[in-house]
Design a protein around this motif. Structure first.
Motif, mmCIF file in Angstrom:
data_model
loop_
_atom_site.group_PDB
_atom_site.id
_atom_site.type_symbol
_atom_site.label_atom_id
_atom_site.label_comp_id
_atom_site.label_asym_id
_atom_site.label_seq_id
_atom_site.Cartn_x
_atom_site.Cartn_y
_atom_site.Cartn_z
ATOM 1 N N GLU A 8 0.837 -1.203 0.000
ATOM 2 C CA GLU A 8 0.000 0.000 0.000
ATOM 3 C C GLU A 8 0.872 1.252 0.000
ATOM 4 O O GLU A 8 0.619 2.210 -0.734
ATOM 5 C CB GLU A 8 -0.918 -0.004 1.227
ATOM 6 N N GLY A 9 1.934 1.242 0.803
ATOM 7 C CA GLY A 9 2.836 2.390 0.864
ATOM 8 C C GLY A 9 3.541 2.655 -0.449
ATOM 9 O O GLY A 9 3.846 3.810 -0.768
ATOM 10 N N LEU A 10 3.778 1.595 -1.230
ATOM 11 C CA LEU A 10 4.438 1.741 -2.532
ATOM 12 C C LEU A 10 3.440 2.010 -3.661
ATOM 13 O O LEU A 10 3.849 2.217 -4.806
ATOM 14 C CB LEU A 10 5.225 0.468 -2.861
ATOM 15 N N GLY A 11 2.159 1.976 -3.336
ATOM 16 C CA GLY A 11 1.149 2.193 -4.366
ATOM 17 C C GLY A 11 0.926 0.982 -5.247
ATOM 18 O O GLY A 11 0.529 1.122 -6.403
ATOM 19 N N ILE A 12 1.187 -0.234 -4.725
ATOM 20 C CA ILE A 12 1.013 -1.455 -5.521
ATOM 21 C C ILE A 12 0.084 -2.438 -4.803
ATOM 22 O O ILE A 12 0.260 -3.662 -4.879
ATOM 23 C CB ILE A 12 2.368 -2.132 -5.832
ATOM 24 N N SER A 13 -0.900 -1.935 -4.095
ATOM 25 C CA SER A 13 -1.843 -2.805 -3.379
ATOM 26 C C SER A 13 -2.463 -3.817 -4.328
ATOM 27 O O SER A 13 -2.833 -3.490 -5.458
ATOM 28 C CB SER A 13 -2.944 -1.966 -2.741
ATOM 29 N N GLY A 14 -2.578 -5.056 -3.841
ATOM 30 C CA GLY A 14 -3.184 -6.113 -4.646
ATOM 31 C C GLY A 14 -2.229 -6.804 -5.589
ATOM 32 O O GLY A 14 -2.618 -7.754 -6.273
ATOM 33 N N SER A 15 -0.976 -6.361 -5.635
ATOM 34 C CA SER A 15 0.002 -6.986 -6.515
ATOM 35 C C SER A 15 0.414 -8.358 -5.981
ATOM 36 O O SER A 15 0.228 -8.682 -4.805
ATOM 37 C CB SER A 15 1.248 -6.114 -6.647
ATOM 38 N N ALA A 16 0.994 -9.159 -6.859
ATOM 39 C CA ALA A 16 1.495 -10.473 -6.477
ATOM 40 C C ALA A 16 2.614 -10.328 -5.455
ATOM 41 O O ALA A 16 3.312 -9.309 -5.404
ATOM 42 C CB ALA A 16 1.993 -11.212 -7.713
ATOM 43 N N LEU A 17 2.804 -11.358 -4.623
ATOM 44 C CA LEU A 17 3.874 -11.347 -3.637
ATOM 45 C C LEU A 17 4.350 -12.768 -3.361
ATOM 46 O O LEU A 17 3.658 -13.744 -3.634
ATOM 47 C CB LEU A 17 3.430 -10.661 -2.341
ATOM 48 N N ILE A 18 5.561 -12.839 -2.814
ATOM 49 C CA ILE A 18 6.177 -14.106 -2.423
ATOM 50 C C ILE A 18 6.473 -14.027 -0.931
ATOM 51 O O ILE A 18 7.264 -13.200 -0.490
ATOM 52 C CB ILE A 18 7.471 -14.367 -3.216
ATOM 53 N N ALA A 19 5.797 -14.867 -0.145
ATOM 54 C CA ALA A 19 5.953 -14.862 1.308
ATOM 55 C C ALA A 19 6.720 -16.103 1.767
ATOM 56 O O ALA A 19 6.873 -17.074 1.027
ATOM 57 C CB ALA A 19 4.583 -14.816 1.975
ATOM 58 N N PHE A 20 7.191 -16.057 3.003
ATOM 59 C CA PHE A 20 7.885 -17.193 3.628
ATOM 60 C C PHE A 20 9.038 -17.721 2.767
ATOM 61 O O PHE A 20 9.225 -18.930 2.625
ATOM 62 C CB PHE A 20 6.897 -18.321 3.919
ATOM 63 N N ASN A 21 9.792 -16.814 2.161
ATOM 64 C CA ASN A 21 10.952 -17.189 1.338
ATOM 65 C C ASN A 21 10.588 -18.107 0.169
ATOM 66 O O ASN A 21 11.434 -18.879 -0.306
ATOM 67 C CB ASN A 21 12.041 -17.860 2.193
ATOM 68 N N GLY A 22 9.361 -18.026 -0.293
ATOM 69 C CA GLY A 22 8.925 -18.870 -1.401
ATOM 70 C C GLY A 22 7.951 -19.941 -0.986
ATOM 71 O O GLY A 22 7.454 -20.695 -1.829
ATOM 72 N N GLY A 23 7.639 -20.016 0.294
ATOM 73 C CA GLY A 23 6.705 -21.024 0.773
ATOM 74 C C GLY A 23 5.276 -20.771 0.349
ATOM 75 O O GLY A 23 4.485 -21.704 0.211
ATOM 76 N N LEU A 24 4.944 -19.500 0.146
ATOM 77 C CA LEU A 24 3.587 -19.128 -0.260
ATOM 78 C C LEU A 24 3.679 -18.109 -1.387
ATOM 79 O O LEU A 24 4.304 -17.059 -1.228
ATOM 80 C CB LEU A 24 2.817 -18.537 0.925
ATOM 81 N N ILE A 25 3.056 -18.434 -2.514
ATOM 82 C CA ILE A 25 3.069 -17.559 -3.684
ATOM 83 C C ILE A 25 1.644 -17.115 -3.956
ATOM 84 O O ILE A 25 0.757 -17.943 -4.183
ATOM 85 C CB ILE A 25 3.630 -18.287 -4.920
#
Length: 270
Positions: free
Chosen positions: A54-71
């Motif tokens: 949200e701070g970067l203005g990219i809310s809702g964009s794809a993300l990679i969490a847990f070092n790749g555990g959750l995409i």
């Protein structure tokens, strides 16, 4: 450079954030100008990444969490989930009962820990997330009853305590887990064969028209090694590990606290 780079992927802690664990004005401005799809890739859980999107203005964009555990794709679409078996937690529970380290358990957007101590408070400050305080046994019951696996176990304590965890778990579950020291007092336990580069390739194959050979990637620590090695252009910040610097295409003379990512973007992409 500008014509070959189509996607930006960056680590968060130690790379993107300043000393206040937030985005500097310079960083926000740089991201607003580049107009490139941006993927955050972190050891954090997803709920601790969205406020930064949200701070970067990219809310809702794809993300990679847990070092790749959750995409997660756009708007939280589940692309891939790699989890540990609850049997590993059952094993660690025996060791934990005889020691004082903090054991935090992450599954999707759940964060459980047995007590609120200095380590928990630090994570709350760092990630703006809050755990559910309950015993390891209660958490195990919940995960089993809901048929949920574990995306990450994080142990926070003295270096000697964490060394003893590695010695205890490795002979039993060494073929299933990756034991990663993000710092001397933090041990992160994740599925063995995941990493940010594999996750990024999966995400790009699923949701994007470009491959990893069009990515500029930023990092600072061992969990960024494969990401920088596989990206078209890998950037290590000045406070990165020596190993990461050795494989980077470019080493910034600036640390994360000195806007290393923003300065590199200005230099190479703007």
């Amino acid at each position: 450079m500008k014509n070959t780079i189509k996607i930006l992927c960056t680590d968060i802690d130690g790379t993107l954030l300043n000393e206040e664990r937030w985005l500097s004005n310079r960083t926000i401005t740089a991201f607003s100008k580049i107009q490139l799809p941006t993927i955050l890739a972190s050891s954090r859980p997803p709920q601790a990444m969205r406020y930064l999107q949200e701070g970067l203005g990219i809310s809702g964009s794809a993300l990679i969490a847990f070092n790749g555990g959750l995409i997660l794709g756009e708007n939280g679409k589940l692309i891939e989930s790699n989890k540990l078996s609850t049997k590993i937690l059952e094993t660690l529970k025996k060791h934990h009962s005889n020691h004082n380290y903090n054991l935090s358990i992450y599954s999707f957007e759940h964060w459980f820990t047995a007590r609120e101590d200095q380590h928990t408070k630090h994570e709350i400050f760092t990630t703006r997330d809050s755990p559910k305080i309950q015993s390891v046994a209660q958490t195990l019951d919940f995960l089993v009853s809901k048929e949920l696996g574990i995306h990450k176990l994080m142990c926070m304590g003295t270096p000697d305590e964490l060394d003893s965890i590695v010695q205890f778990l490795s002979p039993i579950h060494g073929n299933e887990v990756h034991l990663y020291r993000s710092k001397d007092t933090y041990l992160e336990i994740t599925p063995k064969y995941i990493d940010k580069a594999k996750a990024l390739k999966k995400l790009l194959d699923t949701d994007f028209d470009h491959g990893i050979d069009t990515v500029i990637a930023f990092g600072d620590n061992h969990n960024d090694d494969e990401l920088l090695r596989n990206a078209r252009y890998g950037v290590a910040v000045a406070n990165a590990t020596d190993n990461l610097k050795s494989m980077a295409d470019y080493v910034s003379p600036y640390t994360n606290k000195e806007d290393a990512v923003a300065r590199t973007m200005e230099k190479m992409l703007l």
